[in-house]
Design an enzyme around this catalytic site. Structure first.
Site, PDB file in Angstrom:
ATOM      1  N   LEU A 146      53.186  40.170  32.781  1.00  0.00           N
ATOM      2  CA  LEU A 146      53.106  41.571  33.359  1.00  0.00           C
ATOM      3  C   LEU A 146      53.145  41.654  34.852  1.00  0.00           C
ATOM      4  O   LEU A 146      54.084  42.215  35.232  1.00  0.00           O
ATOM      5  CB  LEU A 146      52.075  42.336  33.057  1.00  0.00           C
ATOM      6  CG  LEU A 146      51.984  43.070  31.611  1.00  0.00           C
ATOM      7  CD1 LEU A 146      50.457  43.840  31.476  1.00  0.00           C
ATOM      8  CD2 LEU A 146      53.225  44.090  31.577  1.00  0.00           C
TER       9      LEU A 146
ATOM     10  N   THR B 188      44.046  25.758  40.704  1.00  0.00           N
ATOM     11  CA  THR B 188      45.105  26.782  40.113  1.00  0.00           C
ATOM     12  C   THR B 188      45.218  28.002  40.747  1.00  0.00           C
ATOM     13  O   THR B 188      46.252  28.499  41.344  1.00  0.00           O
ATOM     14  CB  THR B 188      44.813  27.193  38.566  1.00  0.00           C
ATOM     15  OG1 THR B 188      44.956  25.760  37.927  1.00  0.00           O
ATOM     16  CG2 THR B 188      46.000  27.982  38.087  1.00  0.00           C
TER      17      THR B 188
ATOM     18  N   HIS C  42      34.765  61.705  50.417  1.00  0.00           N
ATOM     19  CA  HIS C  42      35.914  62.445  50.180  1.00  0.00           C
ATOM     20  C   HIS C  42      37.013  62.479  51.124  1.00  0.00           C
ATOM     21  O   HIS C  42      36.494  62.542  52.537  1.00  0.00           O
ATOM     22  CB  HIS C  42      35.613  63.847  49.786  1.00  0.00           C
ATOM     23  CG  HIS C  42      36.849  64.674  49.414  1.00  0.00           C
ATOM     24  ND1 HIS C  42      37.491  64.779  48.555  1.00  0.00           N
ATOM     25  CD2 HIS C  42      37.410  65.774  50.237  1.00  0.00           C
ATOM     26  CE1 HIS C  42      38.577  65.645  48.519  1.00  0.00           C
ATOM     27  NE2 HIS C  42      38.421  66.063  49.515  1.00  0.00           N
TER      28      HIS C  42
ATOM     29  N   MET D 132      38.770  32.810  31.207  1.00  0.00           N
ATOM     30  CA  MET D 132      39.457  31.963  32.029  1.00  0.00           C
ATOM     31  C   MET D 132      39.966  32.702  33.271  1.00  0.00           C
ATOM     32  O   MET D 132      41.050  33.155  33.349  1.00  0.00           O
ATOM     33  CB  MET D 132      40.702  31.470  31.216  1.00  0.00           C
ATOM     34  CG  MET D 132      40.067  30.568  30.249  1.00  0.00           C
ATOM     35  SD  MET D 132      41.626  30.023  29.050  1.00  0.00           S
ATOM     36  CE  MET D 132      42.122  28.483  30.218  1.00  0.00           C
TER      37      MET D 132
END
Ligand SMILES: *[C@@H]1O[C@H](CO)[C@@H](O)[C@H](O)[C@H]1NC(C)=O
Length: 547
Positions: free
Chosen positions: A253, A102, A527, A396
């Site tokens: 979403l 999948t 940074h 899952m």
């Protein structure tokens, strides 16, 4: 397709979470008392000393065709096979005609290609954001739907090719067959789509890694054209003007992110009383602000789609009947161009022959213990038979399956000290901006703190205070760390904002290795980087100022 998860869907994530908690409880009650001593003594008989691993492998090869046969070649089977080779095991993988599974073919991988393309379209169409950086786009930003779709499909075939090649390169036998168990250490090889066996192979150990398929609730008719699951949505055969997305978990979403960027309007249909029910509540409020309100998205919550009838593109709309999730009273009938069913996934465990071995499947999920050993109907582990990934339903996600595969191989190799800590496995939703998480939500952590009587700490880092995020003009979002105030132990971290999926691993690694937050606060970050958002949260947790 959150990570393949697509990871995953709210429903699945939520369910697997529950399952995990439940099986943990189960295991403390019986693994400790019953199965563990049995397993230990069996292993001691078989492999007297870990040091003699090599001679053991040689001895075993004389009796079995393979040390390890893995049924399924998705990310879980692949992970198990790679580790089996590094442990020197003679290994075969049965692809069932679906190498990559999948994640690679219909999940995380192609969805990331769609999200990447759609994300660029959105970025280039967000004129104000670009103008603020001194950039103007002349003319219309356009995309070629078929070319975007091709990008996703060619990525999937490339990753699939790499996966098969890596297996072959390491000396794994890749067999293009399905597998059915005729006994715990005997696997019948079946041609994909045929029922008759070609031959039986024997293996000292067998791992089931057959994954899952989209779950479609009753009453919903899928035609693959106007009503479809993520399997078909990833082909991007058209971009509907108005699409209903049933389920507001990871998959829903992510597709909302893709479709709204490409010009669709989205209506969410969510059975829970609020959108994104499986997320940390504070994060889902941010997500609502960043991913829902500014976009052409509306939502029904607390409703079920009890009947969905396909339409004909451009001619007849899709018909959706909504009822109140509690009272079942009719709410509304929607007529939309298309509907995406993103309500979760169900295990793909049909035809494995497990019933004959005395295994009682739980809604299709294979019951396992903490070592991923398959349990029979009495709850006792079946020696030499394991199940990993979506098929056991613990969590899952593709990378969880792979990690479980590695833990199985460690167990087979006699390493009883290794136990995969499922609560340290991160997850991500690849929207723009991304959402990521590891460990408990704030709500869950509060409940644990109350029960176990410790004080819960919570500290935040902000994208708006980060130079790199400001330079990119994407300074929205937060990172939240949850920890025990007494020990500094991390209980969870949640991030929403640019590149959140990559940022979560600092916390995931700290949880996995047990580094407390007051030590993380002294770790040095480059940074300016986005990682300083985590640094800010860790420092705040330790009572140190970051700015
Ligand atoms: C067992 O697993 C642990 C990880 O938990 C690893 O560090 C260790 O090297 C393994 N032991 C053996 C004997 O391979």
């Amino acid at each position: 397709m959150a990570t393949c998860r697509v990871s995953v869907l709210s429903l699945t994530f939520c369910t697997s979470f529950d399952v995990r908690v439940r099986s943990d409880n189960l295991n403390t009650s019986f693994t400790g008392n019953r199965s563990e001593p049995v397993a230990r003594s069996a292993r001691h008989r078989l492999f007297p000393r870990v040091a003699s691993r090599r001679s053991r492998v040689r001895a075993v090869q004389a009796t079995y065709d393979y040390d390890l046969v893995i049924i399924g070649a998705g990310v879980g089977g692949h992970g198990a096979a790679l580790h089996a080779r590094s442990r020197g095991l003679k290994t075969a993988v049965l692809t069932g005609g679906d190498a990559g599974g999948t994640c690679v073919n219909r999940g995380c991988v192609p969805s990331k290609a769609l999200l990447a393309a759609a994300g660029k379209v959105r970025e280039l169409r967000t004129v104000e954001r670009l103008q603020a950086m001194g950039i103007s786009v002349r003319g219309q930003v356009d995309y070629d739907r078929q070319a975007v779709s091709n990008h996703a499909n060619s990525l999937a075939s490339r990753v699939r090719g790499n996966l098969v090649q890596s297996l072959r390169g390491l000396g794994v036998d890749v067999l293009d067959a399905r597998g059915a168990l005729v006994a715990p250490q005997k696997v019948e090889l079946l041609k994909p789509r045929e029922r008759t066996g070609e031959r039986v192979v024997t293996a000292r150990d067998v791992v089931i890694a057959t994954g899952s398929v989209p779950a479609v609730p009753p009453g919903i008719q899928v035609d693959g054209k106007t009503v479809f699951t993520s399997d078909d949505a990833l082909k991007l055969e058209w971009v509907p003007e108005w699409i209903a997305i049933i389920g507001s978990g990871y998959i829903g979403l992510e597709f909302s992110d893709v479709y709204t960027a490409l010009g669709s309007e989205v209506t969410f249909i969510e059975a829970a009383p609020k959108l994104m029910p499986s997320f940390d509540a504070e994060i889902s409020r941010y997500a609502e602000r960043l991913l829902i309100s500014p976009r052409p998205v509306d939502a029904y919550t607390g409703v079920l789609a009890t009947k969905v009838v396909p339409g004909i593109p451009g001619q007849k709309p899709v018909h959706i009947e909504l009822v109140n999730a509690e009272t079942k009273a009719p709410v509304e009938v929607l007529q939309v161009d298309a509907a995406l069913v993103a309500t979760g996934r169900r295990p793909y465990t049909d035809g494995l022959g497990l019933e004959k071995l005395g295994v009682r499947l739980n809604k299709g999920f294979v019951p396992v213990d903490d070592h991923m050993r398959v349990l029979d109907e009495t709850g006792a582990p079946i020696e030499h038979l394991y199940c990993i990934g979506d098929a056991n339903g613990k969590l899952m996600l593709a990378h969880a399956a792979s990690a479980q595969g590695i833990s199985v191989v460690e167990h087979i190799a006699g390493n009883t000290s290794y136990r995969l800590r499922m609560e340290c496995i991160p997850a991500a939703c690849f929207t723009h901006p991304e959402i990521s998480m590891v460990g408990f939500t704030e709500e869950q952590a509060r409940a644990i703190a109350e029960r176990e009587r410790f004080e819960l700490g919570k500290a935040l880092g902000h994208f708006r205070a980060n130079s790199k995020a400001l330079a990119e003009n994407h300074a929205e979002g937060i990172a939240k760390v949850l920890f025990r105030k007494d020990t500094g132990e991390l209980l969870g971290m949640h991030i929403i904002g640019m590149h959140a999926a990559d940022l979560i691993h600092e916390a995931a690694n700290a949880m996995q290795t047990g580094i407390p937050v007051h030590k993380l606060a002294f770790a040095v970050h480059t940074h300016p980087t986005l990682s300083e958002i985590c640094d800010e949260a860790f420092k705040a947790a330790a009572g140190m100022a970051a700015h």
